[in-house]
Design an enzyme around this catalytic site. Structure first.
Site, PDB file in Angstrom:
ATOM      1  N   ASP A   1       1.065  -1.220   0.058  1.00  0.00           N
ATOM      2  CA  ASP A   1       0.234   0.032  -0.112  1.00  0.00           C
ATOM      3  C   ASP A   1       0.914   1.186   0.043  1.00  0.00           C
ATOM      4  OD1 ASP A   1      -1.584   2.054   0.551  1.00  0.00           O
ATOM      5  OD2 ASP A   1      -2.900   0.951   2.045  1.00  0.00           O
TER       6      ASP A   1
ATOM      7  N   HIS B   1      -5.565  12.671  13.773  1.00  0.00           N
ATOM      8  CA  HIS B   1      -6.659  12.438  12.688  1.00  0.00           C
ATOM      9  C   HIS B   1      -7.716  11.517  13.344  1.00  0.00           C
ATOM     10  CE1 HIS B   1      -3.997  14.603   9.917  1.00  0.00           C
ATOM     11  NE2 HIS B   1      -3.368  13.432   9.946  1.00  0.00           N
TER      12      HIS B   1
ATOM     13  N   ASP C   1       2.134  19.644  12.908  1.00  0.00           N
ATOM     14  CA  ASP C   1       2.251  18.691  11.843  1.00  0.00           C
ATOM     15  C   ASP C   1       1.626  19.137  10.534  1.00  0.00           C
ATOM     16  OD1 ASP C   1       2.003  15.179  11.710  1.00  0.00           O
ATOM     17  OD2 ASP C   1       0.978  16.347  10.221  1.00  0.00           O
TER      18      ASP C   1
ATOM     19  N   HIS D   1      -0.189  17.983   8.386  1.00  0.00           N
ATOM     20  CA  HIS D   1      -1.560  17.953   8.204  1.00  0.00           C
ATOM     21  C   HIS D   1      -2.601  18.288   9.068  1.00  0.00           C
ATOM     22  CE1 HIS D   1       0.721  14.506   6.021  1.00  0.00           C
ATOM     23  NE2 HIS D   1      -0.367  14.773   5.123  1.00  0.00           N
TER      24      HIS D   1
ATOM     25  N   ASP E   1       6.660  15.935   9.733  1.00  0.00           N
ATOM     26  CA  ASP E   1       6.501  16.156   8.276  1.00  0.00           C
ATOM     27  C   ASP E   1       6.215  17.523   7.552  1.00  0.00           C
ATOM     28  OD1 ASP E   1       3.883  16.566   9.504  1.00  0.00           O
ATOM     29  OD2 ASP E   1       2.772  14.747   8.473  1.00  0.00           O
TER      30      ASP E   1
ATOM     31  N   TYR F   1       8.215  11.637   8.120  1.00  0.00           N
ATOM     32  CA  TYR F   1       8.388  10.343   7.342  1.00  0.00           C
ATOM     33  C   TYR F   1       9.723  10.540   6.433  1.00  0.00           C
ATOM     34  CZ  TYR F   1       3.745  10.281   8.587  1.00  0.00           C
ATOM     35  OH  TYR F   1       2.513  10.566   9.366  1.00  0.00           O
TER      36      TYR F   1
END
Length: 689
Positions: A20, A135, A172, A174, A265, A305
């Site tokens: 994935d 999240h 972050d 996101h 990130d 990451y």
């Protein structure tokens, strides 16, 4: 007390069992790489090491539904096909037989960290966890996140420790929509998130990630979204967001605890963020947060990451939590236009809910507020320029700390003060009498024995800072010798090759007459008789009248100037008639040590030094400053004066901007060309609109 570091090796057990490309980023090596570099740098050894314990299902239930907890529990017995089928029901999530154990450890680590900090076992700390959490929704996994670690930690702090005001800072890249949904109607939690948004075209593609999503019901104004609408945001953009959005709100909110959803990130090199902030930027962000809530900052790992970027950024964060001065932030301190557009949008959306962002208007312009005397604003050469250099991540190493973190040179009764054993108290040590007399010769006030002795100690301390043997210091001198000693300090620093000195003068003190205004000295006088901008490097303003006014000046003028100038040394001169209370002086010192890599030398009048030394010494040593007390809104006159100062100085110091050139700022000073400037120079002055 040492910074707490909480983790457990078992959190590396969960991994992706099938192909994935979207989910393969979240892998066990993220923790392994971070731990390896923390050990290599000797940082883990300096921390209070805590082994994470699993959170109970009751603790998970502070946020998540019993049905959802039961569903995740059942993943322990599923085979690979069943795990994959369940994972596909959620957005960017994978399950593993160890997921329930790892996710409970991640929550447990966050709770142990909060307990350690709020019980006084540690002043602050970091929880190294996976899976991440911000999240995750009440009844759904989302974006690699299973349980919402930080949201549960906030609920736990409220329930177990009785807190009423918690700040969550989500850096972050996101949007942590899970945290937003959980607290969107809760005024006891102020949630701030910056995130890659690109006008809704970046994951999680939510309309409620934009700046005008400010919360619901009683929680309106307690959700603060700062959307980044393009990639490549760097150190200056992140700093501008803190100085012009987050910190004004945070000081007004006055949190009892700061929780950081620490996703890296948002750092340079990360494939998800595609941003340009360097690892040392996160040391600066952490230190800026440490002036809040008595320094009680709990960071919990989220994303990140690129293993090298992640590891370097975590190390920088831990060093900041430990109290180490961070490296000077390199690169151009000019926010990009897209960042300024986002900052202005969120300020406009939040202004109805926060007095610190409301734009009062003075009854009318006056020469004392906004001088327009017909002379242009000299924009002198000097100060660092150029684009931010790309970071060689593998070869990056932080600047080592000085052998002595702090030294104090006192005279008279104040020399008997009880100081921390980590602070060097200079008693008889000084430079040679011949050298001292040579420096004192130009000033009659320094030739008396008492002043000469104090000057010798001061010169020895200043030498130590300039040579890197001492990071920061405090010196007491006779009141009659204050101006002369500062003059000598400037000359000595310049003679040692210093190129950028920031002189913060609290109270009235004139610029030394025969020192050139050539860009090597940034002179900022707060508490002068009048507002005056004699050049981009010579600024004076009266003392603001309220706590809100003082914070506006600190965050909207002093720190942007300091970060833009990037001083090699900050000289803070304090007298008894400067009008500030000790906590205000301490906050200025605490915040100025951040852009200056800790190199601050405070010059106090010995007649009033005793109490101030006991307040300043811990702060310059890295501890949190004391509270300023109740927040009182800045006066319209102070707000308008600050606007005019910024408008005059923005052409040289771009970090002062709070809006893009296209947007402008309501009620600001408009620029009026004055006279014909010298060839090749674009000078403007301002008048109040």
């Amino acid at each position: 007390m040492a910074t707490a570091l909480v983790y457990h090796e078992d959190m590396t057990a969960a991994r992706l069992l099938w192909d994935d490309p979207e989910c393969e980023l979240e892998r066990p090596e993220r923790l392994a790489a971070v731990l390896s570099l923390l050990r290599l740098r000797g940082l883990e050894q300096r921390c209070l090491r805590l082994s994470a314990c699993e959170a109970s299902e009751a603790e998970l239930g502070l946020v998540h539904s019993p049905e959802y907890v039961a569903l995740v529990r059942e993943t322990q017995t599923l085979d690979e096909d069943e795990l994959r089928a369940l994972s596909e029901q959620y957005d960017a999530v994978y399950f593993h037989p160890s997921t329930f154990h790892c996710a409970r450890l991640a929550v447990g680590a966050a709770l142990q960290l909060v307990d350690a900090v709020l019980t006084g076992a540690a002043p602050n700390g970091l929880a190294l966890v996976r899976p991440p959490g911000h999240h995750s929704h009440r009844a759904a996994a989302n974006g690699f996140c299973v349980f919402n670690n930080v949201a549960i930690a906030a609920k736990h702090a409220k329930q177990k420790h009785g807190l009423h005001r918690i700040l969550i800072v989500d850096w972050d890249v996101h949007h942590g929509q899970g945290i937003q949904y959980i607290f969107e109607d809760d005024p006891s939690v102020l949630y701030f998130s910056w995130h890659r948004y690109e006008y809704g075209r970046f994951w999680p593609f939510l309309r409620e990630s934009d700046a005008d999503a400010v919360g619901q019901g009683q929680g309106r104004g307690f959700t603060v979204n700062l959307p980044w609408n393009q990639v490549g945001m760097g150190n200056a953009d992140y700093l501008a967001a803190f100085l012009h959005v987050l910190l004004p709100l945070a000081f007004e909110f006055n949190p009892e605890l700061v929780l950081v959803s620490a996703g890296f990130d948002s750092a340079i090199g990360d494939p998800e963020g595609q941003m340009q902030a360097t690892p040392e930027c996160f040391a600066h962000l952490t230190q800026l947060l440490q002036v809040l809530a008595g320094g009680r900052v709990c960071a919990v790992l989220e994303g990140g990451y690129h293993l090298d970027s992640l590891s370097e950024s975590v190390c920088m964060t831990v060093q900041a939590l430990l109290g180490d001065p961070g490296p000077v932030l390199q690169g151009s301190m000019e926010p990009c236009q897209s960042a300024l557009e986002s900052i202005q949008s969120v300020r406009a959306a939040q202004a109805p809910h926060w007095t610190s962002l409301q734009q009062g208007r003075a009854p009318g312009p006056s020469p004392s507020i906004c001088p327009t005397e017909g002379r242009p604003l000299p924009l002198l050469p000097g100060g660092p320029t150029g684009e931010a250099a790309a970071l060689g991540l593998l070869g990056f190493h932080p600047t080592p700390a000085s052998p002595v973190h702090m030294a104090v040179a006192l005279t008279g009764p104040s020399a008997t003060l009880a100081l921390s054993p980590e602070v060097l108290l200079q008693e008889e040590v000084s430079v040679g009498r011949q050298e001292t007399e040579a420096w004192a010769r130009q000033h009659e006030s320094l030739t008396q024995d008492k002043a000469l002795s104090a000057l010798g100690k001061f010169l020895f301390l200043a030498d130590g800072i300039l040579n890197g043997k001492v990071t920061c210091g405090i010196a007491a001198i006779p009141a009659c010798a204050k101006a002369a000693t500062l003059d000598v300090a400037i000359r000595q620093s310049l003679s040692r090759g210093a190129q950028r000195l920031l002189c913060l003068v609290l109270g009235e003190l004139d610029w030394p007459l025969d020192i050139a205004d050539d860009g090597r000295i940034l002179w900022l006088n707060i508490g002068g008789k009048e507002t005056a901008v004699r050049s981009a490097f010579h600024i004076s303003t009266p003392l603001p009248g309220t706590t809100g006014g003082f914070l506006n000046y600190t965050l909207g003028l002093v720190l942007p100037l300091a970060y833009s100038f990037q001083p090699e040394l900050v000289l803070v001169t304090v007298g008894p008639a400067q009008g500030l209370q000790d906590p205000h002086v301490a906050l200025l010192a605490a915040m100025l040590r951040i852009p200056a890599a800790g190199r601050v030398l405070a010059l106090l009048e010995e007649e009033s030094a005793s109490q101030l030394v006991t307040t300043l010494a811990p702060v310059l040593h890295g501890e949190a400053p004391p509270s300023l007390g109740p927040f009182l809104m800045a006066s319209p006159e102070d707000i308008q004066t600050l606007k005019c100062l910024r408008a005059q100085l923005e052409p040289r110091w771009k970090l002062l901007q709070v809006a893009s050139e296209a947007q402008g700022e309501a009620g600001s000073c408009h620029r009026v060309p004055l006279g014909k400037p010298p060839s090749g120079t674009n000078y403007t002055d301002q008048a109040c609109s």
